[in-house]
Structure formats: C-alpha cells, structure tokens
Design an enzyme around this catalytic site. Structure first.
Site, PDB file in Angstrom:
ATOM      1  N   ASP A  29      42.102  45.892  45.195  1.00 21.21           N
ATOM      2  CA  ASP A  29      41.744  46.502  46.488  1.00 21.21           C
ATOM      3  C   ASP A  29      40.823  47.679  45.579  1.00 21.21           C
ATOM      4  OD1 ASP A  29      43.971  45.886  47.702  1.00 21.21           O
ATOM      5  OD2 ASP A  29      44.402  47.629  48.810  1.00 21.21           O
TER       6      ASP A  29
ATOM      7  N   HIS B 286      46.147  41.289  41.125  1.00 21.07           N
ATOM      8  CA  HIS B 286      46.626  39.447  41.415  1.00 21.07           C
ATOM      9  C   HIS B 286      45.595  38.842  41.297  1.00 21.07           C
ATOM     10  CE1 HIS B 286      49.374  41.724  44.180  1.00 21.07           C
ATOM     11  NE2 HIS B 286      48.902  42.407  43.808  1.00 21.07           N
TER      12      HIS B 286
ATOM     13  N   SER C 210      39.667  51.787  36.976  1.00 23.20           N
ATOM     14  CA  SER C 210      39.847  51.048  36.707  1.00 23.20           C
ATOM     15  C   SER C 210      38.460  50.029  36.499  1.00 23.20           C
ATOM     16  CB  SER C 210      41.966  50.705  35.927  1.00 23.20           C
ATOM     17  OG  SER C 210      41.686  51.815  35.776  1.00 23.20           O
TER      18      SER C 210
END
Length: 296
Positions: free
Chosen positions: A112, A168, A255
């Site tokens: 996301d 991911h 991040s």
C-alpha cells in the site's frame, strides 16, 4: 506544504493527511529545524529510542486516536488485540482485505502507498525530485548490479505512517539474500525529499534480487526513515516464493520500497507514468495491477 496525489480508484486528485505535518514542515523548512535534524533526528539513536517506546505497552494508548484521526479501516485487521503501537503498526490484514491479481502477465503493487514510475531510466541520474538526482550505484553500492538496469524501469513506493506496512513479492521466483547498508534516518516524506540531497542514498537501506518467472531480475530496495526502528525481512533467501507472498515489514515510521526492472521487462500503466510526469504520486494498494509484461 500540501501534498497532492492522484487517486486511481476515483480518478481525482486528493490532499494527503500527513501524520506530524507541523513537525515535518518545521524540521525540513526552517534553519533551526534543519540544525535539530542534523544534530538529533537523523541519528540512529533517536529512531532506536522511539522504536523502544513504540514497543512498550504504554504506547498502546496512541492506537485509538491514530485510527480515528486517519480513518483507518479496522475491518481489514486480522486481529485487534495489539500489545503496543508497533504491534498495531505492523498489523497483518485478513485474507479478504486485498485482491492479488495472479495472472502471469500482470504486475502488481507490492504494498500500500503512493507510487512514482520512471521508464527508460538513466541509472546515473535517477530523479529524487526536480533538480535533485542520485545514481543507482550510490544507492546499492554495487556498480555491476546497477548496470544491469540501464534503460530499465524504476518504481518508488512511499509508505505513509498510516499505511499497511508490510511489503510483498510482485511475482513468483527465488529471492537472493539481503544486502544491508547502514545510514541515517531522514524522513521520506516529499517535504524532506525537496530539502535533503540524495536522501535515499543517505538513509539506512537493504536490497535483494528476485529472479522472477515473468519479469526477469527484479531489484528490491527497502529504505528506512525517521523513527523506523527496523526493516525486517521475513522471506527465506533462495527459496521458492509465490506472487503476493510477504517479503518483509517496516516498524514504525514512513518508509520506501524502490523496485527496478531490467530493460524490456515490464510496461507500466500509462496513467501512473502520466501522473509522475505531471509531478503527482498515484495511490495504490497491495495486489493492484500497475503494469504488464513487456511485449515487443
């Protein structure tokens, strides 16, 4: 400073609600703030101490207010019994929260966040913001690996403190062991990117290569930031991974995940490339289609 982004789902521009916006503006836009940044905030010890606080039970009381202020959807949570703020921050999502596009020719978002996309990149002059550049060799500290991505594609995913903070794999394959590079802990917010030269090359970062089935050799780079206590890799090096499998997570703080593709490996969706050219990030979620395999 307002941060506007393009909402792909609703096809409109929105203004980002920034956690700690006043603090960020003061720190990165005032002489006194910049002195405090250089003396204290960018240091590992500051982020480590704040990370310890977020790991203690006292920090749990921050969670309800944070959820309310940023309208976080609690129905997506896999569980709700958080021990502390970091436990909440690195929360897992339930299986129905994200739809992973599993078609071999579809490139998905690995997380996301907000994304910028650059095609046919000059690896010696990568764009941080207008007027500030850096090189891939500086970023990963390996000239030979960097040269493999000449004229390729670069995707920069910025994770805000309000986002789901696990990242991911974009395809099935095997991932190499992680290379770690020590560094500072500047914020990765656009406010900071406009004021700190070669910021990504100064921050703590880690990189690895996914030998993927459909997109060739994919270079993953994870960049830490202010108050990020840790970058934690949860995958097993050189083992088979599936598309959508978790690679790792960030503890508290904003991040960045940067991904490089080799030349003629991927074709990024035109709306993302267009918004990047216009100077806007696009909002994306894990598993969302953002490109396809390259077809000549």
């Amino acid at each position: 400073m307002e941060i506007k982004f393009f909402d792909r789902k609703n096809k409109c521009y929105k203004t980002e609600k920034v956690a700690g916006e006043k603090y960020l503006n003061w720190t990165y836009s005032s002489p006194m703030g910049m002195k405090f940044l250089e003396a204290v905030l960018k240091k590992k010890v500051f982020s480590k101490l704040y990370g310890h606080y977020c790991d203690c039970s006292l920090s749990k009381r921050k969670i309800p207010g944070f959820i309310r202020e940023f309208s976080i959807d609690t129905k997506e949570f896999k569980r709700h019994d958080f021990r502390n703020f970091n436990d909440f921050f690195i929360r897992e999502l339930n299986k129905d929260a994200r739809n992973i596009s599993l078609e071999n020719n579809i490139l998905i978002s690995p997380c996301d966040g907000k994304v910028l996309a650059y095609d046919h990149v000059d690896i010696d002059s990568l764009i941080q913001v207008k007027g500030i550049t850096y090189s891939l060799q500086e970023l990963i500290g390996n000239k030979n690996i960097a040269e493999n991505y000449t004229d390729g594609c670069c995707l920069i995913f910025r994770l805000c403190p309000t986002d789901y903070h696990r990242f991911h794999f974009v395809d099935e394959g095997k991932c190499s062991p992680t290379q770690k590079i020590t560094g500072h802990y500047y914020s990765v917010n656009p406010i900071a990117l406009k004021n700190v030269k070669k910021l990504f090359c100064q921050n703590k970062r880690e990189w690895s290569i996914l030998s993927s089935k459909n997109f060739n050799e994919v270079l993953y780079i994870e960049v830490g930031a202010t108050c990020v206590g840790s970058i934690i890799q949860t995958y097993t090096p050189n083992n088979d991974v599936k598309k959508g499998d978790e690679k790792g997570l960030f503890k508290f703080g904003g991040s960045t995940v940067i991904i490089f593709f080799q030349k003629n490996s991927v074709k990024i969706h035109q709306d993302i490339l267009k918004q990047t050219q216009l100077g806007y990030e696009c909002s994306v979620i894990l598993g969302e289609p953002i490109g396809t395999t390259f077809v000549k």
